[in-house]
Motif scaffolding. Structure first.
Motif, PDB file in Angstrom:
ATOM      1  N   VAL A 204     -51.616  -9.221  25.569  1.00  0.00           N
ATOM      2  CA  VAL A 204     -50.719  -9.273  24.412  1.00  0.00           C
ATOM      3  C   VAL A 204     -51.253 -10.350  23.468  1.00  0.00           C
ATOM      4  CG1 VAL A 204     -48.364  -9.644  23.576  1.00  0.00           C
ATOM      5  CG2 VAL A 204     -48.751  -8.556  25.811  1.00  0.00           C
ATOM      6  N   VAL A 213     -49.774  -7.357  19.024  1.00  0.00           N
ATOM      7  CA  VAL A 213     -50.353  -6.092  19.467  1.00  0.00           C
ATOM      8  C   VAL A 213     -50.608  -6.226  20.961  1.00  0.00           C
ATOM      9  CG1 VAL A 213     -51.414  -5.532  17.242  1.00  0.00           C
ATOM     10  CG2 VAL A 213     -52.716  -6.823  18.946  1.00  0.00           C
ATOM     11  N   ALA A 214     -50.693  -5.088  21.637  1.00  0.00           N
ATOM     12  CA  ALA A 214     -50.940  -5.103  23.078  1.00  0.00           C
ATOM     13  C   ALA A 214     -52.125  -4.193  23.400  1.00  0.00           C
ATOM     14  CB  ALA A 214     -49.698  -4.635  23.840  1.00  0.00           C
ATOM     15  N   GLU A 226     -50.011  -0.662  18.942  1.00  0.00           N
ATOM     16  CA  GLU A 226     -49.651  -1.365  17.718  1.00  0.00           C
ATOM     17  C   GLU A 226     -48.214  -1.105  17.277  1.00  0.00           C
ATOM     18  OE1 GLU A 226     -53.359  -1.600  14.906  1.00  0.00           O
ATOM     19  OE2 GLU A 226     -53.418   0.350  15.911  1.00  0.00           O
ATOM     20  N   VAL A 231     -44.972  -2.478  21.663  1.00  0.00           N
ATOM     21  CA  VAL A 231     -45.520  -3.818  21.900  1.00  0.00           C
ATOM     22  C   VAL A 231     -44.462  -4.722  22.528  1.00  0.00           C
ATOM     23  CG1 VAL A 231     -46.455  -5.890  20.823  1.00  0.00           C
ATOM     24  CG2 VAL A 231     -47.256  -3.635  20.091  1.00  0.00           C
TER      25      VAL A 231
END
Length: 304
Positions: A204, A213-214, A226, A231
């Protein structure tokens, strides 16, 4: 970026009064290779060639510094976007299920990881990938370095990637990294059982504007997330993993134990023992947070 690289090579070559053939001779490649580079066609330049061009053309490391961005164009769009996000992130939170995250890998460990299950055509390509990974670590030593919080599955410590000598060096690197005030490492022990990210890894990233974002990754895939709702789910998942992991001080004890015992029988404290030790540490610290190396940081506020 390949077009920019080629334009720079052409400009420097002309300024040096060299033909493509002459530059090829000086860098030990055929003239058509120089043509390909200047036109951004064909295979991308190797790191070795970028270095040779830099020296011959007196580019003062300009071409070497551009090379990672050129090389990156060979990656899928989502992978390149993740790299771009990573370079701007002010906080990086990672859960690693199988191997030490790239930002904390030693060169030998990275070489062992990258040499497995890859379709690299040569030793030179492997070394390029290693150099790219080592280059990304440089940001941890810059003024705009991100906060790095890593949760390692216990399996990461137990698997002697690259052999025992390489793994011992890697474990020592983890211990040394936690002495930095912006790096925290925790271990998620086996006895925590199943969890939401089993079989994969999770990152993350927090951006300068506070957005996140992840990124999730398995053995043969990766996915950039996104969408804000998705997220948030992964950020909460990460927080659960962090809460289930050993506290930083206990985590360092486990890492040290694995390293000293040479991967034979390092002991992870039981849950009740962990609760008792956590209470003792809290009382000894006077309620202040203890950092990974056991140092007290006066006035340091716990991270969210």
């Amino acid at each position: 970026m390949a077009a920019l690289f080629g334009a720079r090579v052409r400009r420097l070559r002309i300024a040096a009064g060299l033909t493509q053939t002459q530059l090829g001779d000086l860098t030990h490649v055929v003239s058509t290779r120089i043509t390909q580079i200047e036109r951004a066609s064909g295979a991308k330049p190797t790191l070795a060639l970028a270095r040779a061009l830099d020296v011959v053309l007196g580019a003062d490391d300009l071409l070497v510094e551009l090379w990672p961005y050129v090389y990156r164009e060979a990656f899928p769009d989502w992978s390149r976007r993740f790299m771009e996000y990573s370079e701007r992130a002010v906080a990086v939170r990672e859960y690693a299920a199988h191997v030490v995250p790239g930002l904390l890998q030693t060169k030998a460990y990275a070489r062992a990881v990258l040499s497995v299950g890859r379709t690299l055509g040569s030793k030179e390509q492997l070394e390029e990938r290693v150099a790219l990974r080592m280059g990304r670590q440089e940001r941890l030593g810059t003024p705009d370095r991100p906060e790095l919080w890593v949760v390692l599955d216990e399996a990461v410590l137990r698997r002697p990637v690259g052999g025992r000598a390489v793994m011992r060096e890697q474990l020592a690197r983890l211990l040394g990294a936690t002495e930095e005030p912006h790096i925290t490492v925790q271990v998620l022990p086996f006895d925590q059982g199943e969890h939401e990210v089993m079989g994969g890894s999770l990152t993350v990233l927090t951006m300068p504007d506070g957005s996140e974002v992840a990124y999730t990754e398995g053995a043969h895939y990766g996915q950039l997330i996104e969408d804000p709702d998705d997220v948030r789910y992964f950020a909460l998942t990460y927080d659960r993993l962090r809460a289930a992991a050993l506290p930083p001080l206990m985590s360092l004890d486990v890492i040290r134990s694995v390293m000293e015992d040479n991967h034979r029988g390092a002991n992870v404290p039981s849950r009740s023992e962990r609760r008792r030790l956590a209470q003792e540490q809290l009382q000894q610290s006077g309620g202040r947070q203890l950092r990974g190396g056991g140092r007290r940081v006066p006035g340091h506020r716990p991270r969210p």
